[in-house]
Design an enzyme around this catalytic site. Sequence first.
Site, PDB file in Angstrom:
ATOM      1  N   SER A 118       2.118 -16.067 -54.123  1.00 13.07           N
ATOM      2  CA  SER A 118       1.098 -15.193 -53.537  1.00 13.07           C
ATOM      3  C   SER A 118       1.368 -14.997 -52.054  1.00 13.07           C
ATOM      4  O   SER A 118       1.565 -15.968 -51.323  1.00 13.07           O
ATOM      5  CB  SER A 118      -0.302 -15.787 -53.715  1.00 13.07           C
ATOM      6  OG  SER A 118      -1.259 -14.967 -53.061  1.00 13.07           O
TER       7      SER A 118
ATOM      8  N   VAL B 263       3.659 -20.501 -47.232  1.00 14.61           N
ATOM      9  CA  VAL B 263       5.107 -20.433 -47.436  1.00 14.61           C
ATOM     10  C   VAL B 263       5.523 -19.016 -47.851  1.00 14.61           C
ATOM     11  O   VAL B 263       6.535 -18.498 -47.375  1.00 14.61           O
ATOM     12  CB  VAL B 263       5.582 -21.488 -48.464  1.00 14.61           C
ATOM     13  CG1 VAL B 263       7.081 -21.375 -48.697  1.00 14.61           C
ATOM     14  CG2 VAL B 263       5.224 -22.890 -47.982  1.00 14.61           C
ATOM     15  N   CYS B 264       4.742 -18.380 -48.701  1.00 16.64           N
ATOM     16  CA  CYS B 264       5.058 -17.001 -49.117  1.00 16.64           C
ATOM     17  C   CYS B 264       4.980 -16.053 -47.925  1.00 16.64           C
ATOM     18  O   CYS B 264       5.798 -15.132 -47.807  1.00 16.64           O
ATOM     19  CB  CYS B 264       4.110 -16.544 -50.220  1.00 16.64           C
ATOM     20  SG  CYS B 264       4.208 -17.550 -51.712  1.00 16.64           S
ATOM     21  N   ASP B 265       4.017 -16.275 -47.066  1.00 20.32           N
ATOM     22  CA  ASP B 265       3.871 -15.475 -45.845  1.00 20.32           C
ATOM     23  C   ASP B 265       5.132 -15.611 -44.988  1.00 20.32           C
ATOM     24  O   ASP B 265       5.732 -14.613 -44.584  1.00 20.32           O
ATOM     25  CB  ASP B 265       2.635 -15.961 -45.081  1.00 20.32           C
ATOM     26  CG  ASP B 265       2.394 -15.217 -43.783  1.00 20.32           C
ATOM     27  OD1 ASP B 265       1.452 -14.424 -43.722  1.00 20.32           O
ATOM     28  OD2 ASP B 265       3.160 -15.452 -42.811  1.00 20.32           O
TER      29      ASP B 265
END
Length: 171
Positions: free
Chosen positions: A58, A63-65
């Site tokens: 997501s 971490v995805c950001d």
Amino acid sequence: MTERTGIITFMGNGLTLQGSPVSVGDKAPDFTVLGNDLSPKTLADFKGKVLILSAVPSLDTPVCDVETRRFNQEAANLGKDIAVLTISADLPFAQARWCGAAGIDAITTLSDHKDMSFGAAYGLIIKELRLLTRAVLVVNKAGDIVYQELLPEITKEPDYDAAIAAARAAL
């Protein structure tokens, strides 16, 4: 649907992956996901380009950001023959909002939320969460998978340099 255990963890806790796993050397399976404008997108829409496929759980997680911002930064220097696609199960509206707030403009975000077509085709669905696991694949212009990194711990970042080197080598 195929299920595999003992491959990924979230904060040390084991999870189950669903879908058909792929390997380097395989033809990249087709999929149908949604663009931020709700239009269907398939692998064929990116024909003729080397693709970096960045699967993330997501965009609204730390971490995805970081990963998506890093690939966006790198994509600006990769040239027009390499496309970076970040695919998650986030709704297209959430992806568009996140991209606008983060200033993302060099990559394409795609949503697999509708039927998890991408996740099923690549073996990347986290059964317990109905999200995609963290993985990076590179597909050459002929449609072959030439690089794959499936992160054993989904809270860890991928090897950006290795993925970018594989994409450049596939030109």
